[in-house]
Design a protein around this motif. Structure first.
Motif, PDB file in Angstrom:
ATOM      1  N   HIS A  62     -21.171   1.619   5.803  1.00  0.00           N
ATOM      2  CA  HIS A  62     -22.568   1.886   5.442  1.00  0.00           C
ATOM      3  C   HIS A  62     -22.912   3.370   5.537  1.00  0.00           C
ATOM      4  N   ARG A  63     -21.931   4.196   5.843  1.00  0.00           N
ATOM      5  CA  ARG A  63     -22.221   5.614   6.104  1.00  0.00           C
ATOM      6  C   ARG A  63     -22.152   6.495   4.862  1.00  0.00           C
ATOM      7  N   GLN A  64     -21.642   5.960   3.760  1.00  0.00           N
ATOM      8  CA  GLN A  64     -21.598   6.714   2.495  1.00  0.00           C
ATOM      9  C   GLN A  64     -21.839   5.750   1.344  1.00  0.00           C
ATOM     10  N   SER A  65     -21.967   6.298   0.140  1.00  0.00           N
ATOM     11  CA  SER A  65     -22.346   5.459  -1.003  1.00  0.00           C
ATOM     12  C   SER A  65     -21.161   4.797  -1.689  1.00  0.00           C
ATOM     13  N   CYS A  66     -19.941   5.214  -1.358  1.00  0.00           N
ATOM     14  CA  CYS A  66     -18.766   4.682  -2.037  1.00  0.00           C
ATOM     15  C   CYS A  66     -17.566   4.721  -1.103  1.00  0.00           C
ATOM     16  N   TYR A  67     -16.723   3.689  -1.180  1.00  0.00           N
ATOM     17  CA  TYR A  67     -15.499   3.626  -0.386  1.00  0.00           C
ATOM     18  C   TYR A  67     -14.329   3.314  -1.299  1.00  0.00           C
ATOM     19  N   LEU A  68     -13.321   4.178  -1.272  1.00  0.00           N
ATOM     20  CA  LEU A  68     -12.131   4.024  -2.102  1.00  0.00           C
ATOM     21  C   LEU A  68     -11.016   3.379  -1.285  1.00  0.00           C
ATOM     22  N   PHE A  69     -10.405   2.330  -1.842  1.00  0.00           N
ATOM     23  CA  PHE A  69      -9.281   1.633  -1.226  1.00  0.00           C
ATOM     24  C   PHE A  69      -8.015   1.981  -1.990  1.00  0.00           C
ATOM     25  N   GLY A  70      -6.910   2.240  -1.279  1.00  0.00           N
ATOM     26  CA  GLY A  70      -5.647   2.502  -1.959  1.00  0.00           C
ATOM     27  C   GLY A  70      -4.597   3.059  -1.022  1.00  0.00           C
ATOM     28  N   ARG A  71      -3.395   3.230  -1.577  1.00  0.00           N
ATOM     29  CA  ARG A  71      -2.267   3.728  -0.783  1.00  0.00           C
ATOM     30  C   ARG A  71      -2.265   5.244  -0.634  1.00  0.00           C
ATOM     31  N   GLU A  72      -2.985   5.960  -1.489  1.00  0.00           N
ATOM     32  CA  GLU A  72      -2.981   7.424  -1.436  1.00  0.00           C
ATOM     33  C   GLU A  72      -3.898   7.887  -0.311  1.00  0.00           C
ATOM     34  N   ARG A  73      -3.307   8.147   0.839  1.00  0.00           N
ATOM     35  CA  ARG A  73      -4.091   8.446   2.044  1.00  0.00           C
ATOM     36  C   ARG A  73      -4.900   9.740   1.939  1.00  0.00           C
ATOM     37  N   ARG A  74      -4.526  10.640   1.043  1.00  0.00           N
ATOM     38  CA  ARG A  74      -5.284  11.890   0.915  1.00  0.00           C
ATOM     39  C   ARG A  74      -6.672  11.665   0.328  1.00  0.00           C
ATOM     40  N   VAL A  75      -6.853  10.562  -0.406  1.00  0.00           N
ATOM     41  CA  VAL A  75      -8.157  10.325  -1.031  1.00  0.00           C
ATOM     42  C   VAL A  75      -8.796   9.004  -0.620  1.00  0.00           C
ATOM     43  N   ALA A  76      -8.001   8.051  -0.125  1.00  0.00           N
ATOM     44  CA  ALA A  76      -8.545   6.727   0.199  1.00  0.00           C
ATOM     45  C   ALA A  76      -9.421   6.790   1.447  1.00  0.00           C
ATOM     46  N   ASP A  77     -10.594   6.187   1.350  1.00  0.00           N
ATOM     47  CA  ASP A  77     -11.454   6.053   2.531  1.00  0.00           C
ATOM     48  C   ASP A  77     -10.906   4.954   3.435  1.00  0.00           C
ATOM     49  N   ILE A  78     -10.360   3.917   2.816  1.00  0.00           N
ATOM     50  CA  ILE A  78      -9.772   2.799   3.560  1.00  0.00           C
ATOM     51  C   ILE A  78      -8.365   2.587   3.008  1.00  0.00           C
ATOM     52  N   PRO A  79      -7.333   3.059   3.723  1.00  0.00           N
ATOM     53  CA  PRO A  79      -5.958   2.923   3.225  1.00  0.00           C
ATOM     54  C   PRO A  79      -5.513   1.467   3.176  1.00  0.00           C
ATOM     55  N   THR A  80      -4.853   1.102   2.087  1.00  0.00           N
ATOM     56  CA  THR A  80      -4.226  -0.215   1.946  1.00  0.00           C
ATOM     57  C   THR A  80      -2.743   0.055   1.743  1.00  0.00           C
ATOM     58  N   ASP A  81      -1.972  -0.081   2.819  1.00  0.00           N
ATOM     59  CA  ASP A  81      -0.587   0.390   2.816  1.00  0.00           C
ATOM     60  C   ASP A  81       0.419  -0.579   2.210  1.00  0.00           C
ATOM     61  N   HIS A  82      -0.001  -1.734   1.796  1.00  0.00           N
ATOM     62  CA  HIS A  82       0.942  -2.703   1.238  1.00  0.00           C
ATOM     63  C   HIS A  82       1.557  -2.139  -0.044  1.00  0.00           C
ATOM     64  N   PRO A  83       2.893  -2.313  -0.240  1.00  0.00           N
ATOM     65  CA  PRO A  83       3.526  -1.737  -1.442  1.00  0.00           C
ATOM     66  C   PRO A  83       2.995  -2.266  -2.768  1.00  0.00           C
ATOM     67  N   SER A  84       2.360  -3.416  -2.783  1.00  0.00           N
ATOM     68  CA  SER A  84       1.815  -3.958  -4.035  1.00  0.00           C
ATOM     69  C   SER A  84       0.464  -3.344  -4.387  1.00  0.00           C
ATOM     70  N   CYS A  85      -0.101  -2.548  -3.493  1.00  0.00           N
ATOM     71  CA  CYS A  85      -1.392  -1.902  -3.756  1.00  0.00           C
ATOM     72  C   CYS A  85      -1.176  -0.601  -4.518  1.00  0.00           C
ATOM     73  N   SER A  86      -2.092  -0.278  -5.391  1.00  0.00           N
ATOM     74  CA  SER A  86      -2.027   0.970  -6.154  1.00  0.00           C
ATOM     75  C   SER A  86      -2.521   2.128  -5.300  1.00  0.00           C
ATOM     76  N   LYS A  87      -2.187   3.348  -5.736  1.00  0.00           N
ATOM     77  CA  LYS A  87      -2.612   4.533  -4.982  1.00  0.00           C
ATOM     78  C   LYS A  87      -4.129   4.611  -4.890  1.00  0.00           C
ATOM     79  N   GLN A  88      -4.807   4.353  -6.009  1.00  0.00           N
ATOM     80  CA  GLN A  88      -6.265   4.233  -6.037  1.00  0.00           C
ATOM     81  C   GLN A  88      -6.546   2.845  -6.602  1.00  0.00           C
ATOM     82  N   HIS A  89      -6.748   1.904  -5.723  1.00  0.00           N
ATOM     83  CA  HIS A  89      -6.746   0.493  -6.107  1.00  0.00           C
ATOM     84  C   HIS A  89      -8.131  -0.007  -6.553  1.00  0.00           C
TER      85      HIS A  89
END
Length: 198
Positions: free
Chosen positions: A98-125
């Motif tokens: 709730h602290r920002q207006s958007c949350y990005l999920f994905g494997r690319e830790r440099r940009v993801a707000d919430i990392p999803t480390d599973h290999p089937s996940c896309s870098k920016q999912h």
């Protein structure tokens, strides 16, 4: 000075006779200068969007983001949370979203707000985007609310909302107790807020 006026002034002498050959070079130079002046007057600066600026501003930590926040993006006024489950077990503390207006999920830790480390996940999912929308109240009047929406960013292995795959590049409104899954990961993200009841 326009082109016609320059040529009239320089093209003939007072008797109406043509100038001598050595004057022809200066006449040609004056004509060229007049033409250049007219071209310059015709060319106006263009303030149209070229897309280049947007491409530059859509980079974060050297990575081009697959998503731009919409104009109706807002921070939520409700304290939403994601509870992460795997095999029916709660994995860790809830994720406060709730602290920002958007949350990005994905494997690319440099940009993801919430990392999803599973290999089937896309870098920016996928993203959860809060948007201000008009909702009709029971009495028929309209009110503006900030609501959470889910969007898959064209991931390879899909995003699932309540077990159903969502279409990429389309907003899906989220509601309390919705379950989100990314790719083939067995992790489930359950959406609740501070006032949710079991």
């Amino acid at each position: 000075m326009g082109l016609e006026r320059v040529t009239r002034c320089l093209g003939t002498n007072s008797r109406g006779d043509e100038h001598r050959n050595d004057d022809d070079d200066s006449v040609a130079r004056m004509k060229a200068a007049a033409e250049a002046l007219e071209l310059k007057e015709k060319e106006k600066p263009s303030f149209e969007l070229s897309g280049k600026l947007a491409a530059e501003t859509n980079r974060f930590r050297g990575i081009t983001l697959l998503f731009n926040e919409p104009p109706e993006a807002r921070k939520p006024d409700v304290r939403w949370r994601l509870y992460v489950f795997k095999g029916g077990e709660v994995l860790n503390e809830p994720l406060y979203i709730h602290r920002q207006s958007c949350y990005l999920f994905g494997r690319e830790r440099r940009v993801a707000d919430i990392p999803t480390d599973h290999p089937s996940c896309s870098k920016q999912h996928a993203v959860i985007q809060y948007r201000q929308v008009e909702k009709e109240k029971p009495d028929g009047t309209l009110s503006r609310q900030v609501r959470p929406y889910l969007m898959d960013l064209g991931s390879t292995n899909k995003t699932y909302l309540n077990e159903d795959p969502v279409e990429p590049q389309r907003y899906y409104e989220l509601f309390e107790k919705d379950t989100i899954k990314f790719g083939n990961s067995s992790r489930e993200y359950v959406l609740l807020h501070e006032n949710s009841t079991g």
